[in-house]
Motif scaffolding. Structure first.
Motif, PDB file in Angstrom:
ATOM      1  N   PRO A  65       0.833  -1.211   0.000  1.00  0.00           N
ATOM      2  CA  PRO A  65       0.000   0.000   0.000  1.00  0.00           C
ATOM      3  C   PRO A  65       0.865   1.257   0.000  1.00  0.00           C
ATOM      4  N   ASN A  66       0.378   2.309  -0.641  1.00  0.00           N
ATOM      5  CA  ASN A  66       1.191   3.521  -0.750  1.00  0.00           C
ATOM      6  C   ASN A  66       0.884   4.576   0.305  1.00  0.00           C
ATOM      7  N   ASP A  67      -0.069   4.301   1.218  1.00  0.00           N
ATOM      8  CA  ASP A  67      -0.262   5.243   2.321  1.00  0.00           C
ATOM      9  C   ASP A  67       0.753   4.923   3.412  1.00  0.00           C
ATOM     10  N   THR A  68       1.182   5.939   4.129  1.00  0.00           N
ATOM     11  CA  THR A  68       2.351   5.836   5.003  1.00  0.00           C
ATOM     12  C   THR A  68       2.262   4.697   5.999  1.00  0.00           C
ATOM     13  N   THR A  69       1.183   4.628   6.758  1.00  0.00           N
ATOM     14  CA  THR A  69       1.136   3.638   7.844  1.00  0.00           C
ATOM     15  C   THR A  69       0.989   2.211   7.319  1.00  0.00           C
ATOM     16  N   ASN A  70       0.207   2.019   6.259  1.00  0.00           N
ATOM     17  CA  ASN A  70       0.043   0.656   5.751  1.00  0.00           C
ATOM     18  C   ASN A  70       1.266   0.190   4.968  1.00  0.00           C
ATOM     19  N   ALA A  90      13.323   2.292  12.284  1.00  0.00           N
ATOM     20  CA  ALA A  90      12.216   2.426  11.328  1.00  0.00           C
ATOM     21  C   ALA A  90      11.011   1.681  11.892  1.00  0.00           C
ATOM     22  N   GLY A  91       9.930   2.375  12.072  1.00  0.00           N
ATOM     23  CA  GLY A  91       8.749   1.769  12.685  1.00  0.00           C
ATOM     24  C   GLY A  91       7.521   1.961  11.836  1.00  0.00           C
ATOM     25  N   ILE A  92       6.451   2.497  12.450  1.00  0.00           N
ATOM     26  CA  ILE A  92       5.164   2.563  11.758  1.00  0.00           C
ATOM     27  C   ILE A  92       5.079   3.691  10.727  1.00  0.00           C
ATOM     28  N   THR A  93       6.198   4.386  10.496  1.00  0.00           N
ATOM     29  CA  THR A  93       6.243   5.346   9.386  1.00  0.00           C
ATOM     30  C   THR A  93       7.339   4.988   8.384  1.00  0.00           C
ATOM     31  N   ALA A  94       7.826   3.757   8.416  1.00  0.00           N
ATOM     32  CA  ALA A  94       8.886   3.321   7.504  1.00  0.00           C
ATOM     33  C   ALA A  94       8.412   3.369   6.051  1.00  0.00           C
ATOM     34  N   THR A  95       9.342   3.660   5.145  1.00  0.00           N
ATOM     35  CA  THR A  95       9.073   3.596   3.707  1.00  0.00           C
ATOM     36  C   THR A  95      10.137   2.713   3.066  1.00  0.00           C
ATOM     37  N   LYS A  96      10.005   2.482   1.767  1.00  0.00           N
ATOM     38  CA  LYS A  96      10.984   1.636   1.079  1.00  0.00           C
ATOM     39  C   LYS A  96      12.383   2.245   1.118  1.00  0.00           C
ATOM     40  N   ASN A  97      12.471   3.546   1.371  1.00  0.00           N
ATOM     41  CA  ASN A  97      13.782   4.191   1.481  1.00  0.00           C
ATOM     42  C   ASN A  97      14.530   3.778   2.748  1.00  0.00           C
ATOM     43  N   ASP A  98      13.824   3.150   3.683  1.00  0.00           N
ATOM     44  CA  ASP A  98      14.444   2.692   4.928  1.00  0.00           C
ATOM     45  C   ASP A  98      15.011   1.272   4.814  1.00  0.00           C
ATOM     46  N   ILE A  99      14.880   0.653   3.640  1.00  0.00           N
ATOM     47  CA  ILE A  99      15.423  -0.691   3.456  1.00  0.00           C
ATOM     48  C   ILE A  99      16.949  -0.607   3.379  1.00  0.00           C
ATOM     49  N   VAL A 100      17.632  -1.343   4.274  1.00  0.00           N
ATOM     50  CA  VAL A 100      19.103  -1.315   4.290  1.00  0.00           C
ATOM     51  C   VAL A 100      19.705  -2.640   3.837  1.00  0.00           C
ATOM     52  N   GLU A 101      18.912  -3.704   3.855  1.00  0.00           N
ATOM     53  CA  GLU A 101      19.373  -4.992   3.334  1.00  0.00           C
ATOM     54  C   GLU A 101      18.268  -5.587   2.471  1.00  0.00           C
ATOM     55  N   ASN A 102      18.659  -6.055   1.275  1.00  0.00           N
ATOM     56  CA  ASN A 102      17.690  -6.562   0.314  1.00  0.00           C
ATOM     57  C   ASN A 102      18.270  -7.811  -0.357  1.00  0.00           C
ATOM     58  N   PRO A 103      18.394  -8.908   0.389  1.00  0.00           N
ATOM     59  CA  PRO A 103      19.114 -10.085  -0.111  1.00  0.00           C
ATOM     60  C   PRO A 103      18.449 -10.794  -1.288  1.00  0.00           C
ATOM     61  N   TYR A 104      17.175 -10.540  -1.516  1.00  0.00           N
ATOM     62  CA  TYR A 104      16.478 -11.254  -2.587  1.00  0.00           C
ATOM     63  C   TYR A 104      16.149 -10.358  -3.777  1.00  0.00           C
ATOM     64  N   ASN A 105      16.792  -9.177  -3.840  1.00  0.00           N
ATOM     65  CA  ASN A 105      16.599  -8.263  -4.957  1.00  0.00           C
ATOM     66  C   ASN A 105      15.124  -7.911  -5.148  1.00  0.00           C
ATOM     67  N   VAL A 106      14.497  -7.537  -4.036  1.00  0.00           N
ATOM     68  CA  VAL A 106      13.084  -7.179  -4.051  1.00  0.00           C
ATOM     69  C   VAL A 106      12.907  -5.744  -4.524  1.00  0.00           C
ATOM     70  N   GLU A 107      11.956  -5.543  -5.423  1.00  0.00           N
ATOM     71  CA  GLU A 107      11.533  -4.194  -5.808  1.00  0.00           C
ATOM     72  C   GLU A 107      10.183  -3.926  -5.156  1.00  0.00           C
ATOM     73  N   ILE A 108      10.120  -2.919  -4.302  1.00  0.00           N
ATOM     74  CA  ILE A 108       8.873  -2.553  -3.648  1.00  0.00           C
ATOM     75  C   ILE A 108       8.065  -1.669  -4.588  1.00  0.00           C
ATOM     76  N   VAL A 109       6.868  -2.104  -4.923  1.00  0.00           N
ATOM     77  CA  VAL A 109       5.982  -1.367  -5.822  1.00  0.00           C
ATOM     78  C   VAL A 109       4.856  -0.767  -4.988  1.00  0.00           C
ATOM     79  N   GLU A 110       4.841   0.552  -4.868  1.00  0.00           N
ATOM     80  CA  GLU A 110       3.825   1.237  -4.074  1.00  0.00           C
ATOM     81  C   GLU A 110       2.585   1.479  -4.932  1.00  0.00           C
TER      82      GLU A 110
END
Length: 284
Positions: free
Chosen positions: A47-52, A72-92
């Motif tokens: 979801p692209n709303d902040t909390t969800n 990073a807690g209940i306002t985290a976004t994809k910019n807070d990802i620091v490790e991505n071992p499976y080459n995941v692309e987050i699609v908002e």
């Protein structure tokens, strides 16, 4: 386009198997160094709303798919990802559209109300699912200062044993009541004779909120009170119609979302009761 089914092994150990599945897609190596080469992108919709979005990312982190920055807690976004071992692309994307986008994604993290509305069973069809975290309980909300007798009557109806039993029987774990001491549906703080013939309006998502409200509607009808249930398929209008006084209350959101909405929009909407929680799930 979905990846080869061999890369999506699904067994009873869902969390472990999902990690193995992602590893199969995203950790091809060229030599003994362990460095990834030509790793395919794994698209996961959130979801692209902040909390969800934060809620979705926390679910992925809890299951070892990504790692977020410390704090990073209940306002985290994809910019807070620091490790991505499976080459995941987050699609908002808009939460309501995620079920329709599944054919073009590898996975999507979907709110239970939208999953149910799309014909998915959160218990049986999800690959991963949240626990019943009280932080995300769905609430009955009103404009601050509008905690009227009508609202108290609606709150009492939603906190009834009839509603709790309906939730348990209808949704079988996909939606969970959080009302600790269900009542008969009526409050001794309300003069029901004074409310006879009146109408209470409430904005709600179609599933499960409007369905749950139908039970409350029957309870209120016993006191000759009409409940006008207005359904919406988005997360914005139900709040704006409460803020401008068009409707008395809404029932579709959790407190973290409401807090963020008030902050971003300058609205003054408050929770008056927590009714149920909808565990968010990962589908693929």
């Amino acid at each position: 386009m979905k990846h080869n089914t061999l890369t999506k092994i699904i067994t009873l150990a869902l969390a472990v198997v999902l990690a193995l599945s992602l590893a199969a897609c995203g950790s091809k190596t060229n030599d003994d160094s362990g460095d990834k080469t030509d790793a395919p992108v794994i698209k996961i919709g959130v979801p692209n709303d902040t909390t969800n979005e934060a809620r979705a990312l926390l679910l992925l982190q809890e299951n070892g798919i990504i790692k977020l920055a410390d704090g990073a807690g209940i306002t985290a976004t994809k910019n807070d990802i620091v490790e991505n071992p499976y080459n995941v692309e987050i699609v908002e994307a808009e939460a309501a559209q995620l079920p329709n986008m599944l054919p073009d994604l590898d996975y999507a993290v979907i709110n239970s109300n939208y999953a149910i509305n799309a014909g998915l069973n959160p218990v049986n069809d999800s690959l991963l699912i949240e626990g019943s975290s009280s932080a995300y309980a769905n609430i009955l909300a009103v404009k601050e200062g509008n905690e009227s007798a009508q609202v108290v009557a609606l709150k009492a109806a939603l906190e009834s044993k009839q509603v709790a039993d309906f939730i348990a029987e209808k949704y079988a774990g996909s939606v969970i009541s959080v009302v600790e001491n269900p009542t008969d549906g009526y409050s001794d703080q309300v003069d029901y004779d004074a409310l006879k013939g009146q109408t209470i309006s409430v904005a709600a998502s179609p599933t499960p909120h409007a369905e749950i409200l139908e039970v409350a509607k029957e309870i209120l009808a016993e006191k000759d009170i009409t409940l006008d249930i207005q359904t919406y398929n988005d997360y914005v209008v139900p709040n704006t119609v409460v803020e401008d006084g068009t409707v008395d209350a809404n029932y579709f959101q959790h407190t973290p979302y409401l807090d963020d909405f008030n902050k971003e929009n300058g609205t003054h909407i408050v929770s008056v009761a927590a009714i149920h929680v909808e565990p968010m799930g990962l589908y693929g």
